[in-house]
Design a protein around this motif. Structure first.
Motif, PDB file in Angstrom:
ATOM      1  N   ASP A 118      24.828 -45.456  16.700  1.00 44.87           N
ATOM      2  CA  ASP A 118      23.933 -46.558  17.069  1.00 44.87           C
ATOM      3  C   ASP A 118      22.579 -46.330  16.402  1.00 44.87           C
ATOM      4  O   ASP A 118      21.818 -45.427  16.774  1.00 44.87           O
ATOM      5  N   VAL A 119      22.269 -47.154  15.403  1.00 39.37           N
ATOM      6  CA  VAL A 119      21.024 -46.986  14.631  1.00 39.37           C
ATOM      7  C   VAL A 119      20.152 -48.235  14.737  1.00 39.37           C
ATOM      8  O   VAL A 119      19.415 -48.577  13.812  1.00 39.37           O
ATOM      9  N   LEU A 120      20.232 -48.902  15.873  1.00 39.94           N
ATOM     10  CA  LEU A 120      19.514 -50.161  16.051  1.00 39.94           C
ATOM     11  C   LEU A 120      18.005 -49.979  15.856  1.00 39.94           C
ATOM     12  O   LEU A 120      17.362 -50.740  15.117  1.00 39.94           O
ATOM     13  N   ASP A 121      17.420 -48.980  16.501  1.00 39.29           N
ATOM     14  CA  ASP A 121      15.972 -48.780  16.376  1.00 39.29           C
ATOM     15  C   ASP A 121      15.585 -48.427  14.944  1.00 39.29           C
ATOM     16  O   ASP A 121      14.564 -48.910  14.428  1.00 39.29           O
ATOM     17  N   ALA A 122      16.405 -47.583  14.303  1.00 39.94           N
ATOM     18  CA  ALA A 122      16.102 -47.188  12.921  1.00 39.94           C
ATOM     19  C   ALA A 122      16.140 -48.384  11.987  1.00 39.94           C
ATOM     20  O   ALA A 122      15.269 -48.551  11.123  1.00 39.94           O
ATOM     21  N   VAL A 123      17.132 -49.236  12.167  1.00 38.92           N
ATOM     22  CA  VAL A 123      17.267 -50.411  11.293  1.00 38.92           C
ATOM     23  C   VAL A 123      16.092 -51.355  11.476  1.00 38.92           C
ATOM     24  O   VAL A 123      15.550 -51.903  10.505  1.00 38.92           O
TER      25      VAL A 123
END
Length: 447
Positions: A118-123
């Motif tokens: 889960d890389v939502l914040d990074a994206v």
């Protein structure tokens, strides 16, 4: 480090796959590992939608049924299960698996959960360019709700080193499900790209399960496949140098030969010289398949080079609502009646419900619908009208099926078998994320 061969079995090739072939492998396959590959990009989107509706959901709906069917056999045989069935919620999948193991009398089973995809914040912080549009994320009007990076095999290796009997992951590159056990067992270095390229070939051949044993290969007359209703799933015996012998269980349906292997090797491969995964850029151009007898094939010749610096990520966006209606017309002038019905639905959706005609997709199934108007067919004996629309509101989406179903008594003549569907859409797009922004985590779940 093991010097003998390792046997890997394919338990599933997609989320909706059959369960009984996996049970046969678990029961009499003498497997070291049973791998369930259940996560495609559309499956991730569906899982994210379920998780948004219910925070305890989001993993493969068939996870419990699969594990209940195979775990007793796997425990008896010492077979470890590896699967990406955690989908959008590996933590919930892990908790559910622990409860199920206790119910099955397997309370000592060690369950490991892999997260970090889960890389939502990074994206959101990176504002990457989206492949499909060529524009940055910030230029997209749709609401971003999820972002999952394709992990490599390293967290699976870590989970197995922790003694896991079941490894549950989210978004993992499909071949990495098989690389993990191989790297763990044989102790390969993470930069031994030659071996990783060979192992990626093995994983890619096995990842679609029944496709390798003739399922997607099968075609009447030109490519017959025996006993297709009881297709057996494949396994591979792999040595420390990653020479692999592919096979299937005696008495199961299907076929496994160099032709079925060659088709699967090229499945979904854009460039056979550069098959990009998180672990390696594999080269399949030197692969050879040698028949060793009935349903036994030796595969060798793959290679590899350094892995990419960035990982692919699948992004999910709120995409509105999809409404659909279907109805069948049969007999003389059935296609004309279906076209007339489509005109009625189109007119009413615009005038009564405010649905723009450009949002509609109309198909005449049975009259070359799959060819998108590129082929003519004789007058069919029957045709099924399918009208769908992707719209902003649930109300408008529901109106699509309603107007199609209303054709029953409002004409044209002879419509029957109406069916409607309504669901929220999660639109899928892709981007690249620098590897240092992705941090996988392994957690052993305890009762």
């Amino acid at each position: 480090m093991t010097t003998g061969t390792l046997r890997l079995g394919a338990g599933a090739g997609f989320a909706g796959d059959r369960i009984d072939p996996a049970v046969e492998l678990a029961r009499r396959g003498a497997l070291d590992y049973l791998v369930f590959e259940c996560l495609g990009e559309r499956t991730v989107a569906a899982a994210q939608a379920r998780r948004l509706a219910d925070p305890g959901a989001g993993y493969d709906p068939l996870l419990a049924a699969r594990l209940e069917a195979v775990l007793p056999h796997c425990a008896a045989a010492g077979t470890t299960v590896v699967t990406n069935s955690g989908a959008a919620n590996p933590d919930a999948a892990g908790e559910h698996t622990v409860r199920l193991a206790k119910e099955l009398g397997l309370a000592s089973l060690r369950v490991a959960v892999v997260t970090g995809d889960d890389v939502l914040d990074a994206v959101r912080g990176l504002d990457p360019v989206l492949w499909e549009t060529g524009r940055r994320l910030s230029e997209c009007d749709d609401e971003l709700i999820s972002a999952n990076a394709y992990l490599g095999c390293a967290p699976v290796v870590e989970a197995l080193a922790a003694g896991a009997d079941v490894v549950l992951t989210g978004r993992l590159a499909d071949p990495a499900l098989y690389l993990g056990p191989l790297v763990h067992t044989f102790g390969w270095a993470e930069d031994d790209y030659e071996l990783l390229g060979r192992a990626t070939m093995v994983g890619h051949l096995l990842e679609c399960a029944g496709q390798l044993t003739g399922g997607y290969f099968a075609d009447p007359v030109t490519k017959p496949v025996p006993d297709l209703a009881w297709l057996g799933f494949p396994f591979a015996d792999v040595d420390p140098g990653c020479d692999a012998v592919l096979g299937k269980l005696p008495g199961t349906g299907g076929r496994l030969d160099p032709r079925t292997c060659a088709e699967q090797l090229l499945y979904e491969v854009d460039d056979p010289a550069a098959y990009v995964t998180p672990d390696v850029v594999a080269d399949f151009t030197g692969v050879t398949f040698t028949s060793l007898g009935e349903d036994r094939v030796r595969a060798r010749g793959a290679s590899g080079r350094a892995r990419p610096d960035a990982l692919k990520a699948t992004l999910g966006f709120r995409g509105g609502w999809l409404g659909e209606g279907q109805i069948t017309y049969a007999g003389p002038r059935c296609l004309d009646r279906a076209r007339w019905a489509a005109d009625v639905v189109r007119e009413r959706l615009a005038a009564v419900h405010g649905v723009d005609g450009d949002a509609l997709d109309v198909e005449y199934i049975g009259a070359a619908a799959a060819f998108r108007g590129l082929a003519d067919v004789p007058e069919p004996a029957e045709v099924r009208l399918r009208v769908s629309a992707r719209v902003a509101s649930r109300r408008q989406a529901a109106a699509v099926g309603w107007e199609v179903e209303s054709l029953y008594t409002n004409g044209p003549a002879g419509g029957g078998g109406a069916r409607t569907d309504l669901r929220e859409v999660v639109a899928v797009r892709s981007c690249l994320v620098p590897r240092d922004h992705v941090r996988p985590t392994v957690r052993v779940v305890t009762p």
